[in-house]
Design a protein around this motif. Structure first.
Motif, PDB file in Angstrom:
ATOM      1  N   TRP A  62      30.511  36.137  36.499  1.00 28.99           N
ATOM      2  CA  TRP A  62      29.214  35.822  36.310  1.00 28.99           C
ATOM      3  C   TRP A  62      28.267  35.695  37.537  1.00 28.99           C
ATOM      4  N   GLY A  63      28.597  36.761  38.530  1.00 34.48           N
ATOM      5  CA  GLY A  63      27.721  36.772  39.507  1.00 34.48           C
ATOM      6  C   GLY A  63      27.797  35.583  40.507  1.00 34.48           C
ATOM      7  N   ARG A  64      28.791  34.760  40.540  1.00 38.97           N
ATOM      8  CA  ARG A  64      28.959  33.659  41.448  1.00 38.97           C
ATOM      9  C   ARG A  64      30.299  33.062  41.412  1.00 38.97           C
ATOM     10  N   ALA A  65      30.759  32.334  42.333  1.00 41.17           N
ATOM     11  CA  ALA A  65      32.207  31.521  41.917  1.00 41.17           C
ATOM     12  C   ALA A  65      32.075  30.850  40.787  1.00 41.17           C
ATOM     13  N   PHE A  88      35.418  34.924  41.245  1.00 38.58           N
ATOM     14  CA  PHE A  88      34.132  35.331  41.348  1.00 38.58           C
ATOM     15  C   PHE A  88      33.919  36.127  39.929  1.00 38.58           C
ATOM     16  N   ALA A 109      38.316  28.815  42.415  1.00 38.84           N
ATOM     17  CA  ALA A 109      37.066  29.629  42.293  1.00 38.84           C
ATOM     18  C   ALA A 109      37.367  31.192  41.868  1.00 38.84           C
TER      19      ALA A 109
END
Lengths: 377, 377
Positions: free
Chosen positions: B115-118, B113, B111
């Motif tokens: 696009w605002g996420r994992a 980080f 994962a």
């Protein structure tokens, strides 16, 4: 255009705070509204999957604090599927969704390496408890460092906690080698376990001696050999032949057995017992958190007979610590071991974490009990 | 039992090496066979989703090296969906799957980080190029450190690269402040960008002066205020009022403008230009990698007139660096800026990364060009 698209995507439907007093889990990525901790400690999960036929919430682990079974989720009219788990056990719980047969992480969760992959996790708070939280005390660092292993022939990353003031001091520190569980890696103890904040808080309160904590990957296979699960020979070679000398060569350590401990959780606890007891010239203190105890534990014969002479063991081992959560299956083995040690008058500490399962709150509490007992004069 | 279950789950269907010479992407989690780099540089993605009706592969970004459009995946008889992208542009590309309308990360990918996420990411190798790889040279550390911001009232984590031998030396080092892009965070430059290995390799080759690199979160909102996108006022306050003094107070820095640089990618490049040029008393060197240039760039009026007197600018700014990939849209703005600077006889470096898009190979190459030009006598 990309920035604009991104901006829209992170604005849509992600309202973090609501008037009902519920709030996003602290394990969420910034701005993700779900998973959401409700006022009574329940937790609501939500996933957008408008075209899916079936979505379930899968707690990660047989006795995880979210429950033992997959939890069906219900589809709302907006294509969001949701489920509320009423008052789960506090702690850090792995989970994922299953969308039409596919294993799916929650886009709202930070990723935590567990179960052999990046995994979702939810932090269920324990009211009034902050021994593992960021507090306004001096903070240590968590350093990632790299070296090439001759044993595996591969590069290895190791995570190293240095206590507050390490750079400004000339002091030498004792070292705790701290291992993760099966399917996890060297990031687990800080990302999931908050080991750095636990140490910061204990040190600030004068409850623990400042120490270095070394967190390395517990998987290692000798170059050219096949990996044997739970054999640990490769990791033993890396730890004893490479990592300990490398740490002593690069950090200000007190480089003797009295100032070195080996501990771990689950598989890491098995490693602490097996490797630690086989190398008492390297480690004087050992901690096994929720370690599976394979077969029947007999002090006369276990671990090559290291327990057979209690007086010798008691003179040589400065701390032998075993414990588990009362809500997990592995407590039976830890308890059986404790009772056998007690009967043989072998000095040790036995710890129970009330109500917690085979998950990270058990191990945070274990670390919090274990660390202050280490490296006492 | 849990260990046993886990063991089975990580053994099934995850055969990493095959006789055809294809191999798992280096961005995969251990033992994941897919995504898989084929002999000709193509990449095959695979996801198990036996009950799904539709699965697509979504490249993360409008001009990502995997292509501009969602790619349909085909269902095999075993419930695995797959797609092969023929010869994508080398580099690190974000992606995800869409399973019946749900955004789904690839369980095979580490994962990252973004696009605002994992987010999932795939490393497409560039044959013969290893300036950003782990090599057998002395390695620096990447340290995570924490402080409480008075500006935001929140704790902040900052990632700090210290060069090889930092602990053993008494030398003071110049500092590069290096910012991520929109939707990313303080981990991006090491996890996706491999900034630490790029620096290790440049320093080992004698091409760069050893330096400290500070990577902090580019998002910051003043306590009690709403967040204005791309305003940067909160981050400017954190950087100038808090972070720079905190770094100078805790690390062995040469604490003057000549030995301080600010650079960043995309949104971070906008920050480098806007904040850096407004604080030339703090930073003497500035780098903008693939930065969007909003509106028309006029040297007479841009950035409060800082470019209006070329002689003054040239005397005051030690390095002004702009660049982008030839395959990305933002190169137009960077090129327009370059041409205007050229015309006004303002000293600067203009860099083009051949063939790469708005992704991390562009920014690795940018860093690799930028760093050796910093802090020269």
């Amino acid at each position: 255009m990309m920035l604009h698209t991104l901006l829209i995507s992170i604005s849509l439907g992600l309202i973090a705070f609501q008037a009902d007093g519920s709030e996003p889990a602290s394990s969420n990525v910034p701005k993700a509204a779900y998973p959401r901790i409700l006022n009574d400690g329940s937790v609501t999960f939500r996933l957008k999957a408008p075209e899916a036929k079936q979505v379930t919430l899968q707690p990660g682990g047989g006795d995880n604090g979210l429950g033992k079974k997959a939890i069906p989720m219900e589809r709302g009219p907006d294509g969001n599927w949701s489920a509320t788990v009423p008052k789960p056990v506090p702690g850090f719980h792995y989970y994922w969704f299953v969308v039409d047969g596919a294993i799916v992480n929650d886009p709202g969760s930070e990723a935590f390496f567990g179960w052999g992959r990046a995994c979702s996790g939810v932090e269920i708070p324990e009211p009034g408890v902050d021994f593992h939280a960021f507090r306004d005390v001096p903070h240590g660092e968590v350093r990632a460092a790299w070296f090439r292993s001759k044993v595996t022939s591969q590069p290895r990353r190791v995570m190293i906690y240095t206590p507050p003031g390490y750079d400004q001091s000339t002091e030498k520190y004792p070292v705790l080698y701290l291992q993760h569980g099966a399917g996890e890696d060297e990031r687990g103890w800080t990302a999931q376990g908050r080991a750095n904040f636990i140490l910061d808080n204990l040190i600030a309160a004068g409850k623990s001696r400042p120490m270095i904590v070394v967190m390395s990957n517990g998987y290692a296979t000798r170059a050219g050999q096949a990996e044997k699960p739970f054999d640990f020979a490769g990791f033993e070679a890396v730890l004893i032949e490479e990592l300990v000398p490398w740490i002593d060569g690069h950090y200000r350590t007190v480089a003797d057995r009295d100032h070195r401990a080996l501990a771990g959780l689950s598989m890491g606890g098995m490693q602490a017992i097996k490797i630690g007891l086989a190398h008492l010239d390297t480690f004087a203190s050992i901690g096994a958190f929720s370690a599976p105890v394979p077969g029947k534990f007999e002090t006369k014969t276990a671990n090559g007979g290291v327990f057979a002479d209690p007086a010798k063991f008691n003179g040589r081992v400065r701390l032998f610590w075993v414990g588990a959560g009362t809500g997990e299956g592995f407590i039976d083995g830890m308890k059986t071991m404790h009772e056998a040690l007690e009967k043989a008058r072998i000095k040790h500490v036995y710890f129970e974490s009330p109500g917690t399962s085979h998950e990270w709150l058990t191990w945070r509490r274990s670390l919090h009990d274990f660390v202050p007992k280490l490296f006492r004069q």
